[in-house]
Design a protein around this motif. Structure first.
Motif, PDB file in Angstrom:
ATOM      1  N   LEU A  93       0.951  -1.219   0.051  1.00 21.65           N
ATOM      2  CA  LEU A  93       0.120   0.071   0.021  1.00 21.65           C
ATOM      3  C   LEU A  93       0.842   1.414  -0.045  1.00 21.65           C
ATOM      4  O   LEU A  93       0.666   2.214  -0.957  1.00 21.65           O
ATOM      5  N   TRP A 133      -5.517   2.263   3.936  1.00 23.97           N
ATOM      6  CA  TRP A 133      -5.556   3.034   3.096  1.00 23.97           C
ATOM      7  C   TRP A 133      -6.422   4.505   3.614  1.00 23.97           C
ATOM      8  O   TRP A 133      -5.866   5.596   3.255  1.00 23.97           O
ATOM      9  N   LEU A 189     -12.427   6.950   0.842  1.00 24.20           N
ATOM     10  CA  LEU A 189     -12.324   5.632   0.563  1.00 24.20           C
ATOM     11  C   LEU A 189     -13.405   5.402  -0.161  1.00 24.20           C
ATOM     12  O   LEU A 189     -13.583   4.542  -1.185  1.00 24.20           O
TER      13      LEU A 189
END
Length: 210
Positions: free
Chosen positions: A68, A134, A163
């Motif tokens: 990520l 995230w 998100l």
């Protein structure tokens, strides 16, 4: 003791093949024969590393956790030091993937989150860990914007909202076969932040003699 190069290569090939096939065909749509053929390994080699397809899925999800920052967040953050621009730089990376795949791109984590049985808690914990990572990256930017946000703004909720816009925009664009839905969603998010953020107050400069 580190694994010999051949063994590491075989395990890596299985994970890379699974990552691609799970994204392209889904977890249920990928058979063991598909995995073995794509990775060019035999069943004995597979079961040397993984007890089941579900165990391989968990290994794939762990690679997403590890990738990520270096693959998604850091390249976006490297383009600017402005926290708001960094949020939209992350989203721009997904837009690029949509265009590169002819609008067939689907977030692999989003797809697996919808497909994997809710009772498969080990897999869903790893999917959630990816989502939390995230959200955490976006939260870093939101925290820097906090002095300009209205009192009482929940930074975690705002980062989660970003998100949700990304995942929904990617999904709808894939269905439409067009990047336009993603662009509309991101443009609305621009407007949302514009309404939230107070302008930066600059100190007044006194003129000479006053």
């Amino acid at each position: 003791m580190p694994k010999p190069p051949v063994l590491r290569d075989t395990r890596d090939r299985l994970i890379k093949s699974a990552r691609f096939l799970f994204w392209e065909r889904g977890f249920a749509g990928t058979s063991m024969a598909d995995l073995l053929g794509h990775a060019q390994v035999n069943s004995g080699s597979f079961y040397h590393f993984f007890e089941s397809k579900e165990a391989l899925l968990r290994a794939v999800l762990e690679t997403y956790v590890d990738a990520l920052r270096p693959m998604v967040v850091d390249p976006a953050f490297a383009t600017t030091h402005d926290p708001l621009a960094r949020i939209f730089a992350i989203l721009a990376g997904y837009r690029e993937r949509i265009l590169q795949t002819g609008c067939t791109y689907g977030c692999p984590l989003g797809r697996l989150a919808l497909e994997i049985d809710p009772e498969n808690r080990p897999a869903h914990r790893l999917i959630a860990e990816n989502f939390r990572g995230w959200i955490g990256a976006v939260r870093e930017c939101v925290d820097q914007l906090q002095p300009r946000l209205p009192a009482g703004t929940d930074p975690e909720a705002l980062a989660t909202y970003v998100l949700a816009v990304m995942e929904g925009g990617v999904m709808i664009s894939r269905s439409y076969g067009s990047v336009e839905p993603f662009d509309r969603a991101v443009a609305q998010m621009h407007q949302h932040f514009k309404l939230l953020l107070r302008p930066v107050r600059r100190p007044r400069v006194k003129r000479a003699g006053k």
